[in-house]
Motif scaffolding. Sequence first.
Motif, PDB file in Angstrom:
ATOM      1  N   VAL A   7      66.585  33.802   4.943  1.00 54.04           N
ATOM      2  CA  VAL A   7      65.290  34.060   5.568  1.00 54.04           C
ATOM      3  C   VAL A   7      64.740  32.769   6.137  1.00 54.04           C
ATOM      4  O   VAL A   7      64.271  32.725   7.270  1.00 54.04           O
ATOM      5  N   TRP A   8      64.800  31.703   5.357  1.00 46.93           N
ATOM      6  CA  TRP A   8      64.241  30.421   5.772  1.00 46.93           C
ATOM      7  C   TRP A   8      65.351  29.530   6.300  1.00 46.93           C
ATOM      8  O   TRP A   8      66.398  29.390   5.673  1.00 46.93           O
ATOM      9  N   ASP A   9      65.089  28.896   7.428  1.00 44.86           N
ATOM     10  CA  ASP A   9      66.075  27.986   8.005  1.00 44.86           C
ATOM     11  C   ASP A   9      66.100  26.668   7.219  1.00 44.86           C
ATOM     12  O   ASP A   9      65.268  26.432   6.331  1.00 44.86           O
ATOM     13  N   LEU A  10      67.067  25.831   7.536  1.00 42.51           N
ATOM     14  CA  LEU A  10      67.239  24.572   6.810  1.00 42.51           C
ATOM     15  C   LEU A  10      65.997  23.676   6.872  1.00 42.51           C
ATOM     16  O   LEU A  10      65.599  23.123   5.836  1.00 42.51           O
ATOM     17  N   PRO A  11      65.354  23.510   8.036  1.00 42.78           N
ATOM     18  CA  PRO A  11      64.148  22.665   8.043  1.00 42.78           C
ATOM     19  C   PRO A  11      63.048  23.171   7.108  1.00 42.78           C
ATOM     20  O   PRO A  11      62.384  22.375   6.436  1.00 42.78           O
ATOM     21  N   VAL A  12      62.857  24.485   7.023  1.00 44.74           N
ATOM     22  CA  VAL A  12      61.820  25.026   6.133  1.00 44.74           C
ATOM     23  C   VAL A  12      62.212  24.817   4.675  1.00 44.74           C
ATOM     24  O   VAL A  12      61.385  24.420   3.851  1.00 44.74           O
ATOM     25  N   ARG A  13      63.467  25.058   4.347  1.00 45.16           N
ATOM     26  CA  ARG A  13      63.903  24.840   2.961  1.00 45.16           C
ATOM     27  C   ARG A  13      63.807  23.373   2.571  1.00 45.16           C
ATOM     28  O   ARG A  13      63.370  23.036   1.464  1.00 45.16           O
ATOM     29  N   ILE A  48      53.451  17.843   6.359  1.00 44.39           N
ATOM     30  CA  ILE A  48      52.553  18.883   6.864  1.00 44.39           C
ATOM     31  C   ILE A  48      52.517  18.854   8.386  1.00 44.39           C
ATOM     32  O   ILE A  48      52.567  19.912   9.032  1.00 44.39           O
ATOM     33  N   LEU A  49      52.452  17.676   8.961  1.00 46.86           N
ATOM     34  CA  LEU A  49      52.464  17.561  10.420  1.00 46.86           C
ATOM     35  C   LEU A  49      53.749  18.161  10.996  1.00 46.86           C
ATOM     36  O   LEU A  49      53.711  18.949  11.955  1.00 46.86           O
ATOM     37  N   ILE A  50      54.876  17.821  10.404  1.00 49.86           N
ATOM     38  CA  ILE A  50      56.160  18.356  10.870  1.00 49.86           C
ATOM     39  C   ILE A  50      56.188  19.879  10.717  1.00 49.86           C
ATOM     40  O   ILE A  50      56.641  20.598  11.603  1.00 49.86           O
ATOM     41  N   ARG A  51      55.667  20.377   9.592  1.00 46.57           N
ATOM     42  CA  ARG A  51      55.671  21.829   9.348  1.00 46.57           C
ATOM     43  C   ARG A  51      54.790  22.563  10.349  1.00 46.57           C
ATOM     44  O   ARG A  51      55.122  23.670  10.789  1.00 46.57           O
ATOM     45  N   VAL A  52      53.662  21.965  10.717  1.00 43.42           N
ATOM     46  CA  VAL A  52      52.803  22.591  11.722  1.00 43.42           C
ATOM     47  C   VAL A  52      53.547  22.686  13.054  1.00 43.42           C
ATOM     48  O   VAL A  52      53.536  23.738  13.705  1.00 43.42           O
ATOM     49  N   GLY A  58      59.492  26.507  15.861  1.00 40.82           N
ATOM     50  CA  GLY A  58      60.708  26.685  15.074  1.00 40.82           C
ATOM     51  C   GLY A  58      61.329  28.066  15.190  1.00 40.82           C
ATOM     52  O   GLY A  58      60.993  28.854  16.070  1.00 40.82           O
ATOM     53  N   SER A  59      62.232  28.343  14.276  1.00 45.33           N
ATOM     54  CA  SER A  59      62.937  29.627  14.264  1.00 45.33           C
ATOM     55  C   SER A  59      61.961  30.771  13.956  1.00 45.33           C
ATOM     56  O   SER A  59      60.822  30.552  13.545  1.00 45.33           O
ATOM     57  N   ARG A  60      62.409  31.974  14.134  1.00 44.90           N
ATOM     58  CA  ARG A  60      61.548  33.162  14.020  1.00 44.90           C
ATOM     59  C   ARG A  60      60.756  33.195  12.720  1.00 44.90           C
ATOM     60  O   ARG A  60      59.547  33.335  12.726  1.00 44.90           O
ATOM     61  N   ARG A  61      61.426  33.106  11.584  1.00 44.86           N
ATOM     62  CA  ARG A  61      60.748  33.222  10.291  1.00 44.86           C
ATOM     63  C   ARG A  61      59.903  31.990   9.960  1.00 44.86           C
ATOM     64  O   ARG A  61      59.023  32.046   9.124  1.00 44.86           O
TER      65      ARG A  61
END
Length: 116
Positions: A7-13, A48-52, A58-61
Amino acid sequence: MENREYVWDLPVRAFHWLLATAFVTSYLTGDENDTIHAYSGYLILMLILIRVVWGLIGSRRARFNDFIRPPSQAFRYLKDLLSGKATRYVGHNPAGGWMAIMLLVSLLLSGVSGLK
């Protein structure tokens, strides 16, 4: 062999694990080591900045528009959850999406309040 779809891509994980590690480091070093505490706080703010950014491109999910739903849907989901008839979601459910946003905002405010 079973095919797995994450569900979560590598950057999110990676974000989740790095954020958890930085938070625990900040918590444990708050009164003991100002240097490590400050750097872990800077890491949290950078993450947090990167996540925003990743939440916008980013990817769909990973995108915020995939899991941020109107507050009315979040309350309806919680009501349905209590009655045992909640819809299952891939990724965040409507309440979980708001929880993720509140977590990011609270960490951002905490980090900004500690800047010198």
